[in-house]
Design a protein around this motif. Structure first.
Motif, PDB file in Angstrom:
ATOM      1  N   VAL A   1       0.841  -1.201   0.000  1.00 13.84           N
ATOM      2  CA  VAL A   1       0.000   0.000   0.000  1.00 13.84           C
ATOM      3  C   VAL A   1       0.871   1.245   0.000  1.00 13.84           C
ATOM      4  O   VAL A   1       0.630   2.195  -0.764  1.00 13.84           O
ATOM      5  CB  VAL A   1      -0.978  -0.015   1.202  1.00 13.84           C
ATOM      6  CG1 VAL A   1      -1.636   1.338   1.396  1.00 13.84           C
ATOM      7  CG2 VAL A   1      -2.027  -1.093   1.013  1.00 13.84           C
ATOM      8  N   VAL A   2       1.910   1.265   0.826  1.00 13.42           N
ATOM      9  CA  VAL A   2       2.816   2.418   0.864  1.00 13.42           C
ATOM     10  C   VAL A   2       3.532   2.565  -0.478  1.00 13.42           C
ATOM     11  O   VAL A   2       3.660   3.680  -1.012  1.00 13.42           O
ATOM     12  CB  VAL A   2       3.818   2.277   2.038  1.00 13.42           C
ATOM     13  CG1 VAL A   2       4.931   3.306   1.943  1.00 13.42           C
ATOM     14  CG2 VAL A   2       3.093   2.396   3.370  1.00 13.42           C
ATOM     15  N   ALA A   3       3.998   1.455  -1.054  1.00  7.59           N
ATOM     16  CA  ALA A   3       4.667   1.518  -2.360  1.00  7.59           C
ATOM     17  C   ALA A   3       3.706   2.021  -3.432  1.00  7.59           C
ATOM     18  O   ALA A   3       4.082   2.824  -4.305  1.00  7.59           O
ATOM     19  CB  ALA A   3       5.216   0.145  -2.727  1.00  7.59           C
ATOM     20  N   GLY A   4       2.451   1.590  -3.394  1.00  8.84           N
ATOM     21  CA  GLY A   4       1.455   2.058  -4.355  1.00  8.84           C
ATOM     22  C   GLY A   4       1.222   3.552  -4.239  1.00  8.84           C
ATOM     23  O   GLY A   4       1.101   4.257  -5.253  1.00  8.84           O
ATOM     24  N   ILE A   5       1.143   4.036  -3.006  1.00  7.98           N
ATOM     25  CA  ILE A   5       0.958   5.483  -2.804  1.00  7.98           C
ATOM     26  C   ILE A   5       2.157   6.252  -3.337  1.00  7.98           C
ATOM     27  O   ILE A   5       2.002   7.281  -4.007  1.00  7.98           O
ATOM     28  CB  ILE A   5       0.705   5.778  -1.310  1.00  7.98           C
ATOM     29  CG1 ILE A   5      -0.663   5.225  -0.902  1.00  7.98           C
ATOM     30  CG2 ILE A   5       0.784   7.278  -1.027  1.00  7.98           C
ATOM     31  CD1 ILE A   5      -0.927   5.266   0.591  1.00  7.98           C
ATOM     32  N   LEU A   6       3.360   5.760  -3.086  1.00 10.83           N
ATOM     33  CA  LEU A   6       4.560   6.437  -3.589  1.00 10.83           C
ATOM     34  C   LEU A   6       4.613   6.438  -5.117  1.00 10.83           C
ATOM     35  O   LEU A   6       4.939   7.455  -5.734  1.00 10.83           O
ATOM     36  CB  LEU A   6       5.819   5.768  -3.016  1.00 10.83           C
ATOM     37  CG  LEU A   6       6.091   6.020  -1.537  1.00 10.83           C
ATOM     38  CD1 LEU A   6       7.288   5.200  -1.078  1.00 10.83           C
ATOM     39  CD2 LEU A   6       6.317   7.491  -1.282  1.00 10.83           C
ATOM     40  N   VAL A   7       4.292   5.304  -5.735  1.00 14.83           N
ATOM     41  CA  VAL A   7       4.285   5.229  -7.204  1.00 14.83           C
ATOM     42  C   VAL A   7       3.237   6.175  -7.772  1.00 14.83           C
ATOM     43  O   VAL A   7       3.487   6.889  -8.754  1.00 14.83           O
ATOM     44  CB  VAL A   7       4.041   3.774  -7.679  1.00 14.83           C
ATOM     45  CG1 VAL A   7       3.697   3.718  -9.158  1.00 14.83           C
ATOM     46  CG2 VAL A   7       5.259   2.922  -7.385  1.00 14.83           C
ATOM     47  N   TYR A   8       2.091   6.214  -7.161  1.00 16.33           N
ATOM     48  CA  TYR A   8       1.036   7.117  -7.620  1.00 16.33           C
ATOM     49  C   TYR A   8       1.504   8.566  -7.567  1.00 16.33           C
ATOM     50  O   TYR A   8       1.339   9.315  -8.517  1.00 16.33           O
ATOM     51  CB  TYR A   8      -0.225   6.915  -6.767  1.00 16.33           C
ATOM     52  CG  TYR A   8      -1.338   7.865  -7.111  1.00 16.33           C
ATOM     53  CD1 TYR A   8      -2.116   7.658  -8.236  1.00 16.33           C
ATOM     54  CD2 TYR A   8      -1.594   8.981  -6.319  1.00 16.33           C
ATOM     55  CE1 TYR A   8      -3.137   8.527  -8.576  1.00 16.33           C
ATOM     56  CE2 TYR A   8      -2.608   9.864  -6.645  1.00 16.33           C
ATOM     57  CZ  TYR A   8      -3.376   9.639  -7.771  1.00 16.33           C
ATOM     58  OH  TYR A   8      -4.365  10.521  -8.096  1.00 16.33           O
ATOM     59  N   ARG A   9       2.110   8.947  -6.456  1.00 15.32           N
ATOM     60  CA  ARG A   9       2.541  10.348  -6.305  1.00 15.32           C
ATOM     61  C   ARG A   9       3.753  10.677  -7.174  1.00 15.32           C
ATOM     62  O   ARG A   9       3.899  11.803  -7.617  1.00 15.32           O
ATOM     63  CB  ARG A   9       2.835  10.653  -4.850  1.00 15.32           C
ATOM     64  CG  ARG A   9       1.578  10.550  -4.016  1.00 15.32           C
ATOM     65  CD  ARG A   9       1.635  11.244  -2.706  1.00 15.32           C
ATOM     66  NE  ARG A   9       2.341  12.494  -2.696  1.00 15.32           N
ATOM     67  CZ  ARG A   9       1.769  13.687  -2.578  1.00 15.32           C
ATOM     68  NH1 ARG A   9       0.473  13.763  -2.514  1.00 15.32           N
ATOM     69  NH2 ARG A   9       2.501  14.766  -2.537  1.00 15.32           N
TER      70      ARG A   9
END
Length: 174
Positions: free
Chosen positions: A28-36
């Motif tokens: 989830v944290v990696a997904g948020i970082l990739v999104y941003r």
């Protein structure tokens, strides 16, 4: 739920979640970082490009509206020039060494009688390059459109082609 209960639940979470829970949180944290880092800048770039395209399209529309729509167009001839047009076809045929034997034509009124379209059809014979030159010269005339062109060769070793050419000649009634 009270604050103390939330804190107690968060302290107990690692015990209940195990390794898969930690992997899920990391994803989830990696997904948020990739999104941003990737998706948000990409969307901003797309929005900027769309705005640039819309601005360019608006400028092109305004420039096209400012210029006269008929600035580059040649005016159409009047219907009384049709015999001159037939003479011009014959002259162009002679210029390109094309033998035009006969021509058939018909006229139709268009645009509520403001335009007259003449359909001209004729067979001819000539070499390919001469026929191509004739067609190019005919297409350069104002109001002339080549509708169909059918070429045939009697034998494979013949230099002369037989063609059937159908033109339309548009004139303006004033």
């Amino acid at each position: 739920m009270k604050q103390a209960q939330v804190i107690w639940t968060l302290r107990q979470w690692p015990k209940y979640a195990g390794l898969l829970g930690w992997v899920g949180v990391a994803l989830v944290v990696a997904g948020i970082l990739v999104y941003r880092q990737t998706v948000v800048p990409f969307n901003r770039d797309l929005d900027r490009r769309e705005a640039d395209v819309e601005d360019l399209a608006h400028r092109l529309r305004s420039n096209a509206g400012a210029a006269s729509a008929t600035a580059g167009l040649q005016p159409l001839k009047t219907p009384d020039t049709f015999t001159g047009f037939l003479r011009q076809i014959s002259t162009l045929g002679d210029k390109h060494h094309i033998m035009i034997s006969q021509s058939d034509y018909k006229s139709t009124a268009e645009a509520d009688g403001h335009l007259v379209r003449y359909g001209v059809q004729f067979p001819a014979q000539g070499k390919y390059l001469d026929i191509r030159g004739l067609v190019q010269d005919l297409q350069a005339l104002p109001g002339v459109r080549v509708e169909t062109l059918v070429m045939t060769r009697g034998r494979i070793d013949d230099d002369l082609l037989s063609m059937q050419l159908q033109l339309s000649y548009l004139t303006e009634v004033r």
